[in-house]
Scaffold this active site. Sequence first.
Site, mmCIF file in Angstrom:
data_model
loop_
_atom_site.group_PDB
_atom_site.id
_atom_site.type_symbol
_atom_site.label_atom_id
_atom_site.label_comp_id
_atom_site.label_asym_id
_atom_site.label_seq_id
_atom_site.Cartn_x
_atom_site.Cartn_y
_atom_site.Cartn_z
ATOM 1 C CB SER A 98 -12.554 -23.250 2.025
ATOM 2 O OG SER A 98 -13.072 -22.123 2.618
ATOM 3 C CG HIS A 143 -20.751 -18.250 22.234
ATOM 4 N ND1 HIS A 143 -20.806 -17.105 23.000
ATOM 5 C CD2 HIS A 143 -21.520 -19.163 22.850
ATOM 6 C CE1 HIS A 143 -21.569 -17.327 24.053
ATOM 7 N NE2 HIS A 143 -22.020 -18.565 23.986
ATOM 8 C CD1 TRP A 169 -22.474 -20.703 11.443
ATOM 9 C CD2 TRP A 169 -22.767 -21.273 9.303
ATOM 10 N NE1 TRP A 169 -23.678 -20.207 11.036
ATOM 11 C CE2 TRP A 169 -23.887 -20.552 9.719
ATOM 12 C CE3 TRP A 169 -22.725 -21.751 7.982
ATOM 13 C CZ2 TRP A 169 -24.957 -20.284 8.888
ATOM 14 C CZ3 TRP A 169 -23.783 -21.487 7.147
ATOM 15 C CH2 TRP A 169 -24.877 -20.759 7.604
ATOM 16 C CB ILE A 170 -17.585 -27.092 11.201
ATOM 17 C CG1 ILE A 170 -18.043 -26.549 12.576
ATOM 18 C CG2 ILE A 170 -16.156 -27.624 11.237
ATOM 19 C CD1 ILE A 170 -17.327 -25.286 13.061
ATOM 20 C CD GLU A 371 -10.048 -18.472 9.067
ATOM 21 O OE1 GLU A 371 -9.544 -17.959 10.089
ATOM 22 O OE2 GLU A 371 -9.871 -19.640 8.724
#
Length: 392
Positions: A98, A143, A169-170, A371
């Site tokens: 990741s 979103h 969620w980064i 993704e």
Amino acid sequence: MAQDLYQAPDYYNLDELLTEEHLLIRDAAREWVKRDISPIIEEACQKAEFPKQIISGLAEIGAFGSYIPEEYGGMGLDQISYGLIMQELERGDSGVRSTASVQTSLVMYPIWKYGSEAQKNKFLPKLASGEFIGCFGLTEPNHGSNPSGMETKFKDMGDHYLLNGAKLWISNSPFADIAVVWAKNEEGRIHGLIVERDMEGFSTPETHNKWSLRASATGELIFDNVKVPKENLLPEKSGLGAPLGCLDSARYGIAWGAIGAAMDCYDTALRYSKERTQFGKPIAGFQLQQKKLAEMITEITKAQLLTWRLGTLRNEGKATSAQISMAKRNNVDMALKIARDARQILGAMGITGEYSILRHMMNLESVVTYEGTHDIHLLITGLDITGENAFK
Ligand code: TGC
Ligand code: FAD
């Protein structure tokens, strides 16, 4: 984790399809994972800490900017080399892959493709060497699958932009030096902006208590009246197609990465089944276990062929987004199923940190979602073959 005895399965002699350079790159990454990841990864996961000491090693094996031109500090490699590096990293751990995916495909790629010459010269060499770590902010609290609805926005203040909003969620956000952030201008058009760690009003709280991808740091990006210099806007592309173009590159890498996780689970289960004796013989001798192992190697081999072909199409500039979606979806699903079956072959031992399988399984629960979820990729294939949009 027990000693790393990994032997990569190659049932259809696929190494014969690779060039000497591919094999060198792949083997260097494989050796590095064995030496520098396997001994430390279980503890990093248990502690839920990203092992920062691996950053320089990732840079050395070409995991940061594999296909970015050498003039910007990258390795100038082809797409199959990039894929092979991702495969080997995820063989070690999805969180390690990741970090490399985000750095190369989601941070270096947009700067290289959509950035100004000054941005490329300022950021790409430092990202390639690991001096800078980047993150990519598209997803928001309201979103996820539908990024076009994003609420993060920026206003033209004459000599700078004023950025407000939040991303969730980064990957890598808690320690990233820069963030490539997608936000709407006053007309509602999406643009990419490079936000730097020390900008006032910018914070990156970490998201805790994850059961998945524990060796990767995940967090938020919060923009509270952040003044972004005008020269930090990516000038060469705008609209949703800009971030989605980056996702094509990252999804392609994940398609390879998932094969690595599957290969590790298969290899571990195969070895264990030959060593573990019950009812007077190795469990590898029971038909039920052979069914699992035979199906695993069949699915791995199919995925290897699919993905190698996708790599050749990407090298020729011919791979479509829908073809990439199919490979990401198929391979992650395949790896997740293999991890579950492999775990069963190890019985109770399969739930321990002595073996990598349950860690892969938990990690893949994130990979199947990020993704683009499993469902979203199916709908992309559905749209591509029928011409009918079933998203909305
Ligand atoms: P839609 O109307 O279909 O498209 C908008 C514009 O984008 C173009 N486009 C693409 N361009 C390049 N690559 C692609 N893959 C593209 N897909 C579409 C399209 O042609 C159009 O262009 P234009 O010029 O006509 O405006 O957009 P939509 O709003 O209907 O959404 C389509 C959908 C659902 C497929 C898309 O939004 C989607 O893929 N959603 C999933 C979101 C997602 O994948 N998020 C990932 C966040 S990043 C992340 O997870 C990192 S994890 C990192 C790690 O740790 O490894
Ligand atoms: P939602 O979009 O709310 O979806 C929930 C469910 O509804 C899913 O099953 C989905 O398939 C389904 N669904 C949604 N729309 C439809 C539809 N039209 N038809 C049928 N079903 C539908 N994002 C970033 O921007 N940068 C990162 O670095 C990043 N890293 C991540 C790291 C981790 C560990 C995780 C878990 C996520 C990360 N993400 C990142 C976010 C990730 O991309 C999103 O989680 C993902 O796109 C899904 O969005 P969501 O979680 O909001 O789910």
